[in-house]
Design a protein around this motif. Structure first.
Motif, short mmCIF file in Angstrom:
data_model
loop_
_atom_site.label_atom_id
_atom_site.label_comp_id
_atom_site.label_asym_id
_atom_site.label_seq_id
_atom_site.Cartn_x
_atom_site.Cartn_y
_atom_site.Cartn_z
N THR A 277 0.82 -1.21 0.00
CA THR A 277 0.00 0.00 0.00
C THR A 277 0.85 1.26 0.00
N PHE A 278 2.00 1.23 0.69
CA PHE A 278 2.82 2.44 0.75
C PHE A 278 3.40 2.79 -0.62
N LEU A 279 3.43 1.81 -1.51
CA LEU A 279 3.90 2.07 -2.88
C LEU A 279 2.76 2.40 -3.82
N THR A 280 1.67 1.63 -3.75
CA THR A 280 0.57 1.77 -4.71
C THR A 280 -0.50 2.75 -4.28
N GLY A 281 -0.62 3.02 -2.99
CA GLY A 281 -1.69 3.87 -2.48
C GLY A 281 -2.92 3.09 -2.09
N GLY A 282 -2.99 1.82 -2.46
CA GLY A 282 -4.11 0.96 -2.05
C GLY A 282 -5.46 1.49 -2.48
N PRO A 283 -6.46 1.44 -1.60
CA PRO A 283 -7.82 1.83 -1.97
C PRO A 283 -7.99 3.32 -2.25
N PHE A 284 -7.03 4.15 -1.84
CA PHE A 284 -7.12 5.59 -2.13
C PHE A 284 -6.68 5.88 -3.56
N GLY A 285 -5.89 4.98 -4.14
CA GLY A 285 -5.37 5.20 -5.47
C GLY A 285 -3.91 5.60 -5.44
N PRO A 286 -3.27 5.72 -6.60
CA PRO A 286 -1.84 6.04 -6.67
C PRO A 286 -1.43 7.30 -5.92
N GLU A 287 -2.35 8.22 -5.71
CA GLU A 287 -1.99 9.48 -5.06
C GLU A 287 -1.67 9.32 -3.57
N ALA A 288 -1.88 8.12 -3.03
CA ALA A 288 -1.49 7.88 -1.63
C ALA A 288 -0.26 6.97 -1.55
N GLY A 289 0.40 6.72 -2.69
CA GLY A 289 1.55 5.84 -2.69
C GLY A 289 2.82 6.54 -3.15
N LEU A 290 3.92 5.85 -2.97
CA LEU A 290 5.21 6.40 -3.37
C LEU A 290 5.27 6.63 -4.88
N VAL A 291 4.47 5.88 -5.64
CA VAL A 291 4.45 6.07 -7.09
C VAL A 291 4.05 7.50 -7.45
N ASP A 292 3.21 8.11 -6.62
CA ASP A 292 2.78 9.50 -6.87
C ASP A 292 3.96 10.45 -6.75
N ILE A 293 4.80 10.26 -5.72
CA ILE A 293 5.95 11.13 -5.51
C ILE A 293 6.92 11.01 -6.68
N VAL A 294 7.20 9.77 -7.08
CA VAL A 294 8.12 9.55 -8.19
C VAL A 294 7.59 10.18 -9.46
N ALA A 295 6.29 9.99 -9.74
CA ALA A 295 5.69 10.57 -10.94
C ALA A 295 5.70 12.09 -10.89
N SER A 296 5.49 12.66 -9.70
CA SER A 296 5.48 14.12 -9.56
C SER A 296 6.86 14.70 -9.85
N VAL A 297 7.90 14.04 -9.34
CA VAL A 297 9.27 14.51 -9.60
C VAL A 297 9.60 14.39 -11.08
N ALA A 298 9.28 13.23 -11.68
CA ALA A 298 9.56 13.02 -13.09
C ALA A 298 8.78 14.01 -13.96
N GLY A 299 7.52 14.22 -13.62
CA GLY A 299 6.71 15.17 -14.38
C GLY A 299 7.22 16.59 -14.27
N SER A 300 7.68 16.98 -13.10
CA SER A 300 8.22 18.32 -12.91
C SER A 300 9.45 18.54 -13.78
N LEU A 301 10.33 17.53 -13.82
CA LEU A 301 11.54 17.63 -14.65
C LEU A 301 11.18 17.73 -16.13
N LEU A 302 10.17 16.99 -16.56
CA LEU A 302 9.75 17.04 -17.96
C LEU A 302 9.15 18.41 -18.30
N ILE A 303 8.44 19.01 -17.36
CA ILE A 303 7.90 20.36 -17.60
C ILE A 303 9.02 21.38 -17.73
#
Length: 331
Positions: A277-303
């Motif tokens: 759950t700490f990676l995927t976000g579980g029932p809340f969705g990706p925005e509660a998991g570590l995947v959200d942080i990684v995607a946010s950092v990657a997305g910021s760099l791409l912007i």
């Protein structure tokens, strides 16, 4: 009067402008929400219980469309009124100065949101954290998938535009103007406003089903991602596009919960969620998991990379912290 009014700018100070906009936003939502519930009751044969759940008005196609329109109307009315009578700036001054560059940035934002969420799905699929259980699910609202998918698309178009207009276009800008003191300067004010408005964005999702401290922090990180395009361009195009496809691909392409909401109409793919759950976000969705942080950092760099490629540099737009130009009467 100096506590309430900036005599030099001849308008209320930033905290009062922000409070007014928030008050009007919720007042309009309440008023139109009552009307929307009445429409849903009539559409469901007079039942006092709206169908479905998770977004306040239910999750039938009609409820999704009404929920999106409600969010958009509240944003438009509150920002227009605050801008017209308190900020003293045109509506286009909130990052909506439409131009060729604006529309190109919108296209990039739409593509980026889709790419980031697709990457999250593929990573989880490869790791065995999600399993595909079905395709072209209509969500029970109608037997026609093309019609069923239109409702959440309208919802997230409205939410993406409305939330970015409020969170970045109005709140971040007004916070930056209010924080632009001599010891801070416009760049420091923009950075502080970027972090502060993103924190408010995270706190605004506390009422979502299954929210937690982790999900609130993660959504604040997502707010930072959404704010990058605005602080570097002064335009809302990238944040609006990114917000729309991030939500739509998350919930209605790949079947993830969207910020705790797991019943948001039709989806191209149905999944069964597993994994840590700490990676995927579980029932809340990706925005509660570590995947959200990684995607946010990657997305910021791409912007940042996109802005550099388009303009030759990626720097904070200090105009965000500048008050509107006062018009002087001509004798």
């Amino acid at each position: 009067m100096g506590f309430f009014v900036n005599e030099h700018e001849r308008r209320p100070r930033a905290p009062w402008r922000l409070l007014f906009q928030v008050f009007v936003y919720f007042a309009v939502q309440l008023a139109f929400g009552v009307l929307a519930l009445a429409v849903l009751a009539l559409a469901s044969g007079g039942s006092s219980e709206p169908p479905g759940g998770g977004i306040g008005l239910g999750s039938s196609p009609l409820a999704l469309v009404l929920g999106g329109l409600l969010s958009l109307v509240a944003a438009l009315v509150s920002v227009w009124l605050a801008g017209r009578f308190l900020d003293r700036r045109p509506f286009s001054g909130f990052g909506l100065g439409l131009s060729r560059e604006w529309w190109i940035d919108l296209g990039f934002g739409l593509l980026l949101g889709a790419v980031l969420m697709t990457s999250i799905f593929l990573v989880e699929l490869a790791a065995g954290w999600v399993r595909i259980t079905g395709t072209f699910a209509t969500g029970g609202g109608t037997s026609s998938f093309p019609l069923a998918i239109l409702a959440p698309l309208v919802l997230f178009l409205c939410v993406g535009f409305g939330e970015e207009l409020v969170s970045r276009g109005y709140q971040l800008k007004n916070m930056a103007e209010g924080l632009d003191y001599p010891g801070i300067g416009p760049r420091g004010a923009i950075l502080l406003a970027w972090v502060l408005s993103s924190s408010v964005f995270g706190l605004a999702h506390l009422a979502n089903p299954g929210s937690s401290l982790v999900s609130t922090i993660n959504i604040a990180f997502a707010g930072l991602l959404l704010g990058v395009g605005y602080v570097l361009t002064g335009r809302l195009a990238i944040p609006i596009g990114l917000h729309i496809t991030w939500n739509f691909f998350q919930g209605n392409v790949f079947g993830f919960p969207v910020s705790g909401m797991d019943d948001i109409g039709a989806s191209f793919i149905e999944i069964s969620q597993g994994g840590p759950t700490f990676l995927t976000g579980g029932p809340f969705g990706p925005e509660a998991g570590l995947v959200d942080i990684v995607a946010s950092v990657a997305g910021s760099l791409l912007i940042v990379l996109w802005v550099r490629l388009r303009s030759g540099k990626a720097t904070l737009q200090t105009s965000i912290a500048e008050p509107p130009v006062r018009k002087h009467a001509v004798s």
